[in-house]
Design an enzyme around this catalytic site. Structure first.
Site, mmCIF file in Angstrom:
data_model
loop_
_atom_site.group_PDB
_atom_site.id
_atom_site.type_symbol
_atom_site.label_atom_id
_atom_site.label_comp_id
_atom_site.label_asym_id
_atom_site.label_seq_id
_atom_site.Cartn_x
_atom_site.Cartn_y
_atom_site.Cartn_z
ATOM 1 N N LEU A 87 0.797 -1.224 0.000
ATOM 2 C CA LEU A 87 0.000 0.000 0.000
ATOM 3 C C LEU A 87 0.832 1.278 0.000
ATOM 4 O O LEU A 87 0.293 2.374 0.174
ATOM 5 C CB LEU A 87 -0.972 -0.014 1.183
ATOM 6 C CG LEU A 87 -1.961 -1.188 1.181
ATOM 7 C CD1 LEU A 87 -2.869 -1.126 2.402
ATOM 8 C CD2 LEU A 87 -2.761 -1.253 -0.100
ATOM 9 N N CYS A 88 2.138 1.156 -0.190
ATOM 10 C CA CYS A 88 3.000 2.343 -0.267
ATOM 11 C C CYS A 88 2.926 2.962 -1.656
ATOM 12 O O CYS A 88 2.894 2.257 -2.663
ATOM 13 C CB CYS A 88 4.452 1.965 0.026
ATOM 14 S SG CYS A 88 4.789 1.700 1.760
ATOM 15 N N HIS A 89 2.926 4.289 -1.675
ATOM 16 C CA HIS A 89 2.933 5.013 -2.941
ATOM 17 C C HIS A 89 4.358 5.069 -3.496
ATOM 18 O O HIS A 89 5.305 5.238 -2.735
ATOM 19 C CB HIS A 89 2.445 6.452 -2.727
ATOM 20 C CG HIS A 89 1.015 6.531 -2.319
ATOM 21 N ND1 HIS A 89 0.604 6.353 -1.016
ATOM 22 C CD2 HIS A 89 -0.102 6.756 -3.054
ATOM 23 C CE1 HIS A 89 -0.712 6.476 -0.957
ATOM 24 N NE2 HIS A 89 -1.169 6.724 -2.171
ATOM 25 N N MET A 124 8.394 4.613 5.556
ATOM 26 C CA MET A 124 8.513 3.226 5.084
ATOM 27 C C MET A 124 9.778 3.038 4.254
ATOM 28 O O MET A 124 10.422 1.988 4.312
ATOM 29 C CB MET A 124 7.277 2.815 4.280
ATOM 30 C CG MET A 124 6.022 2.695 5.125
ATOM 31 S SD MET A 124 6.193 1.591 6.553
ATOM 32 C CE MET A 124 6.560 0.042 5.764
ATOM 33 N N ASP A 139 23.678 -11.440 5.539
ATOM 34 C CA ASP A 139 24.107 -12.356 4.480
ATOM 35 C C ASP A 139 25.626 -12.375 4.350
ATOM 36 O O ASP A 139 26.217 -13.430 4.117
ATOM 37 C CB ASP A 139 23.468 -11.957 3.147
ATOM 38 C CG ASP A 139 23.864 -12.892 2.022
ATOM 39 O OD1 ASP A 139 23.679 -14.125 2.167
ATOM 40 O OD2 ASP A 139 24.356 -12.402 0.986
#
Length: 182
Positions: A87-89, A124, A139
């Protein structure tokens, strides 16, 4: 609690902007919001061993320069946030910085700041930057420390937009005297 409310500090519950009255998720309409300069900073921690910290600090990891790889991963993560978080723009990111504070004892603090000029914030994107950088660092070190962990991811500050600016104090290193900046 109904799906369109959150705990409120006042007498009425606050509405969640990404949930419609029927409880279904949707992308918020930001077309009427004012464009402003916006910035957010987030942090995450990678905990490992003193031996691994020495390798990270000296660019001596078996896979190469762990911090350089993590920095690029963080920048790429910020730029891809709207592809990862439903839902991020998509935003015109104007700047991403990813920095590291190394504690010789056992941890790396990752700090990312993201800037834009747009109609919605970049919290975000900052969180995605630190989480992607932390995953890349993990990693890079997992071959020498299978017990490394990623902890304490959070937004530290934001500015711009209708809700204004705020910040919180960063967490303290477990050993501030052993801190090395990279």
């Amino acid at each position: 609690m109904s799906p369109d409310t959150t705990p409120a500090t006042g007498s009425e519950p606050a509405k969640l902007s990404h949930v419609r009255a029927d409880g279904s998720a949707h992308m918020v309409d930001v077309s009427e919001k004012a464009e402003t300069s916006r910035e957010a900073t987030a942090e995450a921690w990678v905990r490992t061993t003193e031996e691994v910290m020495a390798l990270v600090a000296s660019s001596g990891m078996p896979k190469g320069d762990a911090l350089a790889v993590a920095r690029i991963a963080g920048i790429m993560g910020a730029k891809k946030t709207s592809e990862l978080i439903p839902l991020c723009h998509p935003l015109p990111i104007s700047k991403v910085t990813v920095d590291f504070e190394l504690d010789a004892a056992d941890s790396v603090r990752i700090i990312a700041t993201v800037k834009t000029r747009g109609v919605t914030g970049v919290e975000m994107e900052a969180l995605t930057a630190v989480s992607t950088a932390a995953l890349a660092l993990y990693d890079m070190i997992k071959a020498v420390d299978k017990h490394a962990s990623i902890t304490d991811m959070r937004v530290l500050a934001k500015s711009g937009g209708k809700s204004g600016s705020w910040n919180i104090a960063p967490q303290q290193h477990p050993n501030p005297e052993g801190e090395i900046r990279a």
